[in-house]
Design a protein around this motif. Structure first.
Motif, mmCIF file in Angstrom:
data_model
loop_
_atom_site.group_PDB
_atom_site.id
_atom_site.type_symbol
_atom_site.label_atom_id
_atom_site.label_comp_id
_atom_site.label_asym_id
_atom_site.label_seq_id
_atom_site.Cartn_x
_atom_site.Cartn_y
_atom_site.Cartn_z
ATOM 1 N N GLY A 51 0.808 -1.210 0.000
ATOM 2 C CA GLY A 51 0.000 0.000 0.000
ATOM 3 C C GLY A 51 0.839 1.256 0.000
ATOM 4 O O GLY A 51 0.506 2.246 -0.669
ATOM 5 N N GLN A 52 1.943 1.232 0.730
ATOM 6 C CA GLN A 52 2.834 2.391 0.761
ATOM 7 C C GLN A 52 3.515 2.591 -0.593
ATOM 8 O O GLN A 52 3.694 3.729 -1.054
ATOM 9 N N GLN A 53 3.880 1.481 -1.248
ATOM 10 C CA GLN A 53 4.487 1.601 -2.575
ATOM 11 C C GLN A 53 3.504 2.205 -3.584
ATOM 12 O O GLN A 53 3.883 3.033 -4.415
ATOM 13 N N GLN A 54 2.233 1.817 -3.487
ATOM 14 C CA GLN A 54 1.248 2.393 -4.395
ATOM 15 C C GLN A 54 1.035 3.878 -4.099
ATOM 16 O O GLN A 54 0.799 4.684 -5.008
ATOM 17 N N ARG A 55 1.176 4.259 -2.849
ATOM 18 C CA ARG A 55 1.081 5.680 -2.496
ATOM 19 C C ARG A 55 2.258 6.472 -3.085
ATOM 20 O O ARG A 55 2.086 7.605 -3.528
ATOM 21 N N VAL A 56 3.430 5.859 -3.059
ATOM 22 C CA VAL A 56 4.590 6.505 -3.686
ATOM 23 C C VAL A 56 4.329 6.671 -5.188
ATOM 24 O O VAL A 56 4.608 7.721 -5.772
ATOM 25 N N ALA A 57 3.766 5.623 -5.810
ATOM 26 C CA ALA A 57 3.443 5.698 -7.238
ATOM 27 C C ALA A 57 2.419 6.803 -7.501
ATOM 28 O O ALA A 57 2.504 7.509 -8.520
ATOM 29 N N LEU A 58 1.476 6.965 -6.581
ATOM 30 C CA LEU A 58 0.487 8.025 -6.723
ATOM 31 C C LEU A 58 1.141 9.399 -6.577
ATOM 32 O O LEU A 58 0.855 10.319 -7.355
ATOM 33 N N ALA A 59 2.029 9.530 -5.594
ATOM 34 C CA ALA A 59 2.750 10.799 -5.420
ATOM 35 C C ALA A 59 3.580 11.116 -6.655
ATOM 36 O O ALA A 59 3.656 12.275 -7.085
ATOM 37 N N ARG A 60 4.207 10.094 -7.244
ATOM 38 C CA ARG A 60 4.995 10.284 -8.468
ATOM 39 C C ARG A 60 4.108 10.797 -9.602
ATOM 40 O O ARG A 60 4.523 11.635 -10.409
ATOM 41 N N ALA A 61 2.863 10.303 -9.659
ATOM 42 C CA ALA A 61 1.943 10.760 -10.693
ATOM 43 C C ALA A 61 1.483 12.191 -10.466
ATOM 44 O O ALA A 61 1.127 12.901 -11.409
ATOM 45 N N LEU A 62 1.499 12.624 -9.204
ATOM 46 C CA LEU A 62 0.989 13.956 -8.858
ATOM 47 C C LEU A 62 2.048 15.046 -8.911
ATOM 48 O O LEU A 62 1.714 16.236 -8.910
ATOM 49 N N ILE A 63 3.313 14.669 -8.959
ATOM 50 C CA ILE A 63 4.394 15.644 -8.800
ATOM 51 C C ILE A 63 4.365 16.724 -9.877
ATOM 52 O O ILE A 63 4.765 17.868 -9.641
ATOM 53 N N THR A 64 3.877 16.403 -11.064
ATOM 54 C CA THR A 64 3.854 17.382 -12.154
ATOM 55 C C THR A 64 2.578 18.219 -12.170
ATOM 56 O O THR A 64 2.422 19.078 -13.042
ATOM 57 N N GLY A 65 1.656 17.956 -11.225
ATOM 58 C CA GLY A 65 0.395 18.687 -11.222
ATOM 59 C C GLY A 65 -0.456 18.393 -12.437
ATOM 60 O O GLY A 65 -0.889 19.311 -13.136
ATOM 61 N N PRO A 66 -0.740 17.114 -12.729
ATOM 62 C CA PRO A 66 -1.439 16.753 -13.964
ATOM 63 C C PRO A 66 -2.889 17.231 -13.993
ATOM 64 O O PRO A 66 -3.538 17.346 -12.956
ATOM 65 N N GLU A 67 -3.371 17.486 -15.204
ATOM 66 C CA GLU A 67 -4.776 17.849 -15.381
ATOM 67 C C GLU A 67 -5.679 16.639 -15.162
ATOM 68 O O GLU A 67 -6.806 16.780 -14.676
ATOM 69 N N VAL A 68 -5.197 15.469 -15.550
ATOM 70 C CA VAL A 68 -5.973 14.236 -15.420
ATOM 71 C C VAL A 68 -5.067 13.139 -14.871
ATOM 72 O O VAL A 68 -3.914 13.007 -15.302
ATOM 73 N N LEU A 69 -5.601 12.361 -13.946
ATOM 74 C CA LEU A 69 -4.886 11.196 -13.434
ATOM 75 C C LEU A 69 -5.590 9.945 -13.942
ATOM 76 O O LEU A 69 -6.789 9.753 -13.705
ATOM 77 N N PHE A 70 -4.844 9.097 -14.661
ATOM 78 C CA PHE A 70 -5.371 7.834 -15.158
ATOM 79 C C PHE A 70 -4.874 6.707 -14.256
ATOM 80 O O PHE A 70 -3.674 6.632 -13.956
ATOM 81 N N ALA A 71 -5.785 5.847 -13.848
ATOM 82 C CA ALA A 71 -5.435 4.738 -12.960
ATOM 83 C C ALA A 71 -5.967 3.440 -13.549
ATOM 84 O O ALA A 71 -7.169 3.325 -13.822
#
Length: 266
Positions: A147-167
């Motif tokens: 779960g913590q690794q997936q949170r890191v992956a989520l943080a990595r996806a958010l670092i650029t401030g994306p308009e859309v997050l695809f999961a």
């Protein structure tokens, strides 16, 4: 009325040629409004992941239009498409895809480094805190739970401030408790941060976190539910899967299926 973060118009995707052609998406028109959470569901092989890949610019449709905001993706060069993905969209997958030799903070900063940008430590810390891992910045993936690794992956996806997050199946490798924690974070991105989330999932409980659920069958949109419960989603999926089985039966098989009212599927 909310503007569309993503819009697909008459999108088709075919693989192969001649008699071996497979149609993964068949003339789909669909919009994902900004500031909403949409789940995409359907039977196996219905085109869910292909839809996500075309919407995110990971794959090009055979025909049709895909727009991120006001930008038409289908006419972009590969270079410009890569830049758009780096700057305007984020991705989270079932596999965490973290580099084992890097710390959580270094994994989070990686998209910025790949884009030739110097990540600010304060920004990296901010997104790690956003996913509840502010005290795990120096830990490597092997020192973190799934779960913590997936949170890191989520943080990595958010670092650029994306308009859309695809999961794509973001909770598929997690137990139910940690899966709910990740889903709550995705929900909060929309409710508090005003983000847009598009998630492919097979799990009715995961889909119930979304504002709406779009269903695909054989590469086509086959209805949607707004703010449904997990039970309503499961019932709708059962109906779709039963209909798909019946559609492939002929003659006495179809009659028998209708009489039984159910069928066993793999």
């Amino acid at each position: 009325m909310r503007p569309d973060a993503i819009k697909l118009r008459s999108v088709s995707k075919r693989y192969g040629t001649g008699g071996s052609t497979v149609t993964a998406l068949d003339d789909i028109t669909l919009a994902f409004p900004a500031g909403t959470f949409t789940a995409v569901m359907g039977p196996s092989g219905s085109g869910k992941s292909t839809l996500l890949q075309c919407a995110a610019g990971l794959d090009r449709p055979t025909s049709g239009s895909v727009r991120v905001g006001d930008t038409e993706l289908t006419t972009l060069s590969e270079r410009r498409l890569t830049l758009l993905r780096r700057r305007r969209v984020g991705f989270v997958f079932q596999a965490f895809n973290l580099l084992p030799s890097l710390t959580a903070a270094q994994n989070v900063a990686l998209p910025l480094r790949l884009a030739g940008r110097r990540p600010a430590r304060s920004r990296v810390r901010e997104v790690l805190c956003q996913v509840g891992l502010g005290d795990r910045a120096g830990h490597r993936p092997s020192q973190l739970s799934g779960g913590q690794q997936q949170r890191v992956a989520l943080a990595r996806a958010l670092i650029t401030g994306p308009e859309v997050l695809f999961a794509d199946e973001p909770t598929g490798a997690l137990d139910s408790r940690t899966g709910r924690e990740v889903l709550a974070l995705l929900r909060d991105l929309v409710d508090t941060g005003g983000g847009t989330v598009v998630m492919v999932t097979h799990d009715p409980v995961a889909a119930s976190y979304a504002d709406r659920v779009v269903f695909l069958v054989d590469g086509r949109v086959s209805g949607e539910l707004k703010e449904p419960s997990a039970g309503e989603i499961a019932a709708h999926l059962t109906t779709l899967e039963a209909g798909e089985v019946a559609a492939h039966l002929t003659g006495s098989e179809a009659a028998g299926f209708g009489a039984a009212g159910k069928a066993t599927t793999c």
